[in-house]
Motif scaffolding. Sequence first.
Motif, PDB file in Angstrom:
ATOM      1  N   LEU A  30     -69.293  57.675 -43.835  1.00 55.09           N
ATOM      2  CA  LEU A  30     -68.309  57.704 -45.165  1.00 55.09           C
ATOM      3  C   LEU A  30     -67.153  57.010 -44.669  1.00 55.09           C
ATOM      4  CD1 LEU A  30     -69.251  59.193 -47.633  1.00 55.09           C
ATOM      5  CD2 LEU A  30     -67.823  60.921 -47.045  1.00 55.09           C
ATOM      6  N   LEU A  31     -66.685  56.788 -43.659  1.00 52.56           N
ATOM      7  CA  LEU A  31     -65.431  56.160 -43.282  1.00 52.56           C
ATOM      8  C   LEU A  31     -65.464  54.563 -43.235  1.00 52.56           C
ATOM      9  CD1 LEU A  31     -63.916  58.614 -40.465  1.00 52.56           C
ATOM     10  CD2 LEU A  31     -63.042  58.363 -42.939  1.00 52.56           C
ATOM     11  N   ARG A  32     -66.908  54.473 -42.820  1.00 52.50           N
ATOM     12  CA  ARG A  32     -66.991  53.041 -42.855  1.00 52.50           C
ATOM     13  C   ARG A  32     -67.441  52.494 -43.857  1.00 52.50           C
ATOM     14  NH1 ARG A  32     -71.850  49.490 -39.694  1.00 52.50           N
ATOM     15  NH2 ARG A  32     -72.794  49.130 -41.529  1.00 52.50           N
ATOM     16  N   ALA A  33     -68.248  53.250 -44.941  1.00 47.81           N
ATOM     17  CA  ALA A  33     -68.398  52.755 -46.351  1.00 47.81           C
ATOM     18  C   ALA A  33     -67.036  52.588 -46.887  1.00 47.81           C
ATOM     19  CB  ALA A  33     -69.391  53.923 -46.803  1.00 47.81           C
ATOM     20  N   SER A  34     -65.952  53.626 -46.947  1.00 44.92           N
ATOM     21  CA  SER A  34     -64.959  53.422 -47.745  1.00 44.92           C
ATOM     22  C   SER A  34     -64.031  52.059 -47.622  1.00 44.92           C
ATOM     23  CB  SER A  34     -63.748  54.553 -47.143  1.00 44.92           C
ATOM     24  OG  SER A  34     -64.471  55.866 -47.391  1.00 44.92           O
ATOM     25  N   LEU A  35     -64.295  51.661 -46.153  1.00 47.89           N
ATOM     26  CA  LEU A  35     -63.499  50.682 -45.876  1.00 47.89           C
ATOM     27  C   LEU A  35     -64.254  49.312 -46.392  1.00 47.89           C
ATOM     28  CD1 LEU A  35     -60.962  49.490 -44.326  1.00 47.89           C
ATOM     29  CD2 LEU A  35     -62.159  49.748 -42.263  1.00 47.89           C
ATOM     30  N   SER A  36     -65.531  49.341 -46.108  1.00 47.11           N
ATOM     31  CA  SER A  36     -66.364  48.144 -46.663  1.00 47.11           C
ATOM     32  C   SER A  36     -66.512  48.157 -48.194  1.00 47.11           C
ATOM     33  CB  SER A  36     -67.955  48.653 -45.861  1.00 47.11           C
ATOM     34  OG  SER A  36     -68.920  47.952 -46.521  1.00 47.11           O
ATOM     35  N   VAL A  37     -66.619  49.197 -48.720  1.00 43.06           N
ATOM     36  CA  VAL A  37     -66.576  48.998 -50.433  1.00 43.06           C
ATOM     37  C   VAL A  37     -65.331  48.703 -51.119  1.00 43.06           C
ATOM     38  CG1 VAL A  37     -68.509  50.510 -50.801  1.00 43.06           C
ATOM     39  CG2 VAL A  37     -66.236  51.444 -51.227  1.00 43.06           C
ATOM     40  N   GLY A  38     -64.138  48.757 -50.201  1.00 42.02           N
ATOM     41  CA  GLY A  38     -62.987  48.308 -50.646  1.00 42.02           C
ATOM     42  C   GLY A  38     -62.910  46.991 -50.380  1.00 42.02           C
ATOM     43  N   ALA A  39     -63.619  46.763 -49.321  1.00 41.32           N
ATOM     44  CA  ALA A  39     -63.409  45.100 -49.214  1.00 41.32           C
ATOM     45  C   ALA A  39     -64.168  44.348 -49.972  1.00 41.32           C
ATOM     46  CB  ALA A  39     -63.723  44.876 -47.731  1.00 41.32           C
ATOM     47  N   ARG A  40     -65.512  44.869 -50.476  1.00 38.16           N
ATOM     48  CA  ARG A  40     -66.462  44.453 -51.158  1.00 38.16           C
ATOM     49  C   ARG A  40     -66.045  44.210 -52.628  1.00 38.16           C
ATOM     50  NH1 ARG A  40     -71.902  44.058 -49.950  1.00 38.16           N
ATOM     51  NH2 ARG A  40     -72.395  45.515 -48.514  1.00 38.16           N
ATOM     52  N   LEU A  41     -65.256  45.180 -53.485  1.00 37.84           N
ATOM     53  CA  LEU A  41     -64.624  45.207 -54.419  1.00 37.84           C
ATOM     54  C   LEU A  41     -63.552  44.079 -54.559  1.00 37.84           C
ATOM     55  CD1 LEU A  41     -64.880  49.048 -55.324  1.00 37.84           C
ATOM     56  CD2 LEU A  41     -66.091  47.155 -56.479  1.00 37.84           C
ATOM     57  N   GLY A  42     -62.996  43.980 -53.419  1.00 38.65           N
ATOM     58  CA  GLY A  42     -61.635  42.944 -53.241  1.00 38.65           C
ATOM     59  C   GLY A  42     -62.153  41.705 -53.184  1.00 38.65           C
ATOM     60  N   GLY A  43     -63.372  41.353 -52.948  1.00 38.29           N
ATOM     61  CA  GLY A  43     -63.977  40.024 -53.005  1.00 38.29           C
ATOM     62  C   GLY A  43     -64.422  39.614 -51.850  1.00 38.29           C
ATOM     63  N   ALA A  44     -64.302  40.342 -50.631  1.00 36.93           N
ATOM     64  CA  ALA A  44     -64.876  39.889 -49.314  1.00 36.93           C
ATOM     65  C   ALA A  44     -65.851  39.058 -49.106  1.00 36.93           C
ATOM     66  CB  ALA A  44     -64.953  41.114 -48.236  1.00 36.93           C
ATOM     67  N   ASP A  45     -65.992  38.107 -48.271  1.00 33.57           N
ATOM     68  CA  ASP A  45     -67.311  37.367 -48.019  1.00 33.57           C
ATOM     69  C   ASP A  45     -67.979  37.959 -46.752  1.00 33.57           C
ATOM     70  OD1 ASP A  45     -65.997  36.847 -45.540  1.00 33.57           O
ATOM     71  OD2 ASP A  45     -65.373  34.791 -46.002  1.00 33.57           O
ATOM     72  N   ALA A  46     -69.090  37.488 -46.533  1.00 32.47           N
ATOM     73  CA  ALA A  46     -69.908  38.147 -45.503  1.00 32.47           C
ATOM     74  C   ALA A  46     -69.375  38.644 -44.136  1.00 32.47           C
ATOM     75  CB  ALA A  46     -71.556  37.372 -45.410  1.00 32.47           C
ATOM     76  N   ALA A  47     -68.433  37.511 -43.551  1.00 32.96           N
ATOM     77  CA  ALA A  47     -68.069  37.603 -42.291  1.00 32.96           C
ATOM     78  C   ALA A  47     -66.885  38.824 -42.226  1.00 32.96           C
ATOM     79  CB  ALA A  47     -67.306  36.105 -42.041  1.00 32.96           C
ATOM     80  N   ALA A  48     -66.186  38.814 -43.463  1.00 34.16           N
ATOM     81  CA  ALA A  48     -65.075  39.649 -43.550  1.00 34.16           C
ATOM     82  C   ALA A  48     -65.748  41.052 -43.699  1.00 34.16           C
ATOM     83  CB  ALA A  48     -64.349  39.523 -44.965  1.00 34.16           C
ATOM     84  N   LEU A  49     -66.759  41.214 -44.379  1.00 37.18           N
ATOM     85  CA  LEU A  49     -67.570  42.403 -44.686  1.00 37.18           C
ATOM     86  C   LEU A  49     -68.143  43.016 -43.159  1.00 37.18           C
ATOM     87  CD1 LEU A  49     -69.734  42.328 -48.077  1.00 37.18           C
ATOM     88  CD2 LEU A  49     -67.770  44.004 -47.321  1.00 37.18           C
ATOM     89  N   ALA A  50     -68.644  42.178 -42.585  1.00 39.13           N
ATOM     90  CA  ALA A  50     -69.373  42.651 -41.080  1.00 39.13           C
ATOM     91  C   ALA A  50     -67.995  43.186 -40.128  1.00 39.13           C
ATOM     92  CB  ALA A  50     -69.944  41.230 -40.672  1.00 39.13           C
ATOM     93  N   ALA A  51     -66.817  42.266 -40.502  1.00 44.53           N
ATOM     94  CA  ALA A  51     -65.689  42.914 -39.630  1.00 44.53           C
ATOM     95  C   ALA A  51     -65.405  44.202 -40.064  1.00 44.53           C
ATOM     96  CB  ALA A  51     -64.615  41.682 -39.400  1.00 44.53           C
TER      97      ALA A  51
END
Length: 299
Positions: free
Chosen positions: A189-210
Amino acid sequence: VSAFDLEAYLQERRGLVDAALDGFLPSEDTRPPSVHRAMRYSVLAGGKRLRPILVIAGAEVVGASPSAVMPTACAMELIHTYSLIHDDLPAMDDDDYRRGRLTNHKVFGDAIAILAGDALLTYAFQLVAQNAAVPGVDAKVVCDVVAEIAEAAGTVGMVGGQVVDIESEGKTITAEELKYIHVHKTAALLRASLSVGARLGGADAAALAAVADAGQSLGLAFQIVDDILDVEGSLETLGKTAGSDERKQKVTYPALHGIEASRREARRLIERTKSRLSVFGARSAPLCALADFVVERKS
Ligand code: IPE
Ligand code: IPE
Ligand code: MG
Ligand code: MG
Ligand code: MG
């Protein structure tokens, strides 16, 4: 040592999250009032708001603003609070205190506590859908966010970890099985929180992986520290009963590896978190400070 003022950062974002949660949750007199009172009782009791703040920080690390992700940030807090209400039930960890108050079932009874948890989980996905109405947010990205959150909260994520946690009570399990429990029941859940925030913020694939990798390490460290605090903390500092794990014969990091090795492992994971975030340069300062806070916290 960073000059970043984490206390001010957290306080400001907690204020935004608390106000948004209050506004999103149905009022206490909405019919049927019992379940709405129970939902508000546990959500508005406070808590660190770590998951919504990670959603916000995930957006900010890629240059987006908190307002772009607020419904989803609140959704993650609702899913987390549902998991706490159910985790405390007599059939699970059987705990009497949470967030400095009596647990939900102690006040409202088991049936309403179960239903309030169900309602929080369901309402969370309604809020995520509402995030598509925020200007600049793409509906396709919201669909990906729904799928990611559902996976993280379900049987291959949090629920799966909770199942193995319960089934392992009183048993001898390996270090690998213990890591499975913690990665799933908490880090997902913690990982998904950070990841969906970045996704909605427009992150590219490399940023999402990080961010996903950083979130995973942060999440595992978070649960290791939760285990340590269950040994070293108190009801006054934690707002929940200490010693709960020993009473329920849980396998924990301190029980399996000892306190010192557990602390070292949490610190190692936090260094890993911060090194994964270094690609974001100066924008990673809040998240790096938050990562340090996760191992140093006392509640
Ligand atoms: C407690 O989570 C349950 C775990 C996953 C360890 P938190 O320590 O984030 O609880 P609150 O939200 O601050 O109450
Ligand atoms: C709970 O782990 C993880 C959840 C998914 C709720 P714990 O059972 O250790 O959490 P606390 O210590 O009761 O908060
Ligand atoms: Mg538990
Ligand atoms: Mg518990
Ligand atoms: Mg615990």
